[in-house]
Scaffold this active site. Structure first.
Site, PDB file in Angstrom:
ATOM      1  N   ASP A  57      53.573  13.230  45.294  1.00 28.82           N
ATOM      2  CA  ASP A  57      52.688  14.122  45.237  1.00 28.82           C
ATOM      3  C   ASP A  57      53.071  15.513  45.592  1.00 28.82           C
ATOM      4  O   ASP A  57      52.263  16.453  45.271  1.00 28.82           O
ATOM      5  CB  ASP A  57      51.373  13.854  45.557  1.00 28.82           C
ATOM      6  N   ARG A 132      37.480  16.971  49.358  1.00 26.53           N
ATOM      7  CA  ARG A 132      38.670  16.826  50.377  1.00 26.53           C
ATOM      8  C   ARG A 132      38.667  17.684  51.614  1.00 26.53           C
ATOM      9  O   ARG A 132      38.503  17.142  52.596  1.00 26.53           O
ATOM     10  CB  ARG A 132      39.989  17.509  49.484  1.00 26.53           C
ATOM     11  N   HIS A 161      39.142  19.514  43.957  1.00 25.46           N
ATOM     12  CA  HIS A 161      39.679  20.771  44.663  1.00 25.46           C
ATOM     13  C   HIS A 161      39.072  22.109  43.873  1.00 25.46           C
ATOM     14  O   HIS A 161      38.960  21.978  42.542  1.00 25.46           O
ATOM     15  CB  HIS A 161      41.242  20.547  44.258  1.00 25.46           C
ATOM     16  N   CYS A 255      48.339  23.813  40.810  1.00 24.78           N
ATOM     17  CA  CYS A 255      48.751  22.859  41.806  1.00 24.78           C
ATOM     18  C   CYS A 255      50.409  22.656  42.176  1.00 24.78           C
ATOM     19  O   CYS A 255      50.686  22.200  43.347  1.00 24.78           O
ATOM     20  CB  CYS A 255      48.355  21.274  41.240  1.00 24.78           C
TER      21      CYS A 255
END
Length: 262
Positions: A57, A132, A161, A255
């Site tokens: 990731d 998160r 997120h 991201c």
């Protein structure tokens, strides 16, 4: 940015990750490189973080830290599968530029849950929590960065997120999907940003809010065509980039891009 040389979906830590569907590794790299060259073509400098085997990731580089005016608030990941990414990002800031790095005590996932608007209210940080980042990290970020932090509660696990539900369009305005936020957070956003570009659930599910804007050009994924129309109507220039493979891991344009604010 960090190239997806080791990108796979071998575990599921958000609702978008499906371990039964293999990633097309070559296509992921091709699409990532198109995003990088698009940013270059718009006049932006792109630093590349070396990928680390075993950290699939890392391509989601935005999660590794959050920088404001030369100060970096480091990340501390919620899930153990991503924990080692934080050190790779810290090492990057130690070798590139003259950053002041502050390690976190509380769980936070960098620009995944923080957004900065330098011209809004003298410099405002928006911070998400609920899935998160811990709320305590918001106060920690405010102490480290010296900017007021507004906490916004996320209530839909599909938008785990902040950067899946809200994005800065320029230095003072945002776009967001109201349904991703608690009723109180929606009222706060409406008060702070009466001229915001409002997205709907279809826009958010197409990762249309996971975008990067330089104040004029709005880079977003090609699936978010309705969102592109909305930002165009608001006076921005949409720049579509295909990122279908990165969406398999629960991310898109934003991201993949950590914005550096020296």
């Amino acid at each position: 940015m960090c190239p997806p040389e080791h990108f796979t979906v071998d575990y599921a830590i958000n609702p978008w990750m499906d371990t039964t569907v293999p990633v097309d590794a070559a296509l992921a790299v091709k699409q990532w490189d198109l995003l990088r060259t698009t940013l270059h073509g718009l006049g932006h400098t792109v630093h590349v973080l070396d990928p680390v085997p075993g950290l699939p990731d890392m391509v989601y580089a935005a999660n590794g830290a959050f920088s404001v005016d030369g100060t970096v608030y480091g990340a501390r990941f919620r899930h153990p599968q991503r924990a080692a990414e934080a050190l790779a990002h810290q090492d990057f800031y130690a070798t590139v530029g003259t950053w002041r790095f502050a390690g976190p005590e509380h769980v936070n996932e960098g620009e995944g849950d923080f957004a900065y608007l330098p011209a809004a209210y003298g410099g405002l940080i928006l911070a998400g929590y609920g899935y998160r980042t811990e709320p305590a990290a918001h106060a920690e970020a405010q102490e480290v960065l010296g900017r007021p932090v507004v906490s916004l509660r996320l209530i839909d696990p599909a938008f785990y997120h902040l950067d899946t539900a809200l994005a800065a369009l320029d230095d003072r305005n945002v776009t967001y999907y109201p349904g991703a936020f608690s009723p109180a957070a929606q009222r706060v956003l409406a008060q702070l940003f009466p001229d915001a570009v409002l997205a709907d659930r279809a826009d958010a599910e197409a990762f249309g809010l996971n975008l990067v804007s330089d104040g004029r050009n709005v880079i977003l994924n090609t699936e978010a065509s309705a969102m592109a129309d909305k930002v165009r109507a608001a006076g921005y220039v949409p720049v579509p980039v295909e990122l279908t493979e990165l969406k398999r891991g629960g991310g898109s344009v934003k991201c993949a891009v950590a914005e550096l604010r020296p």
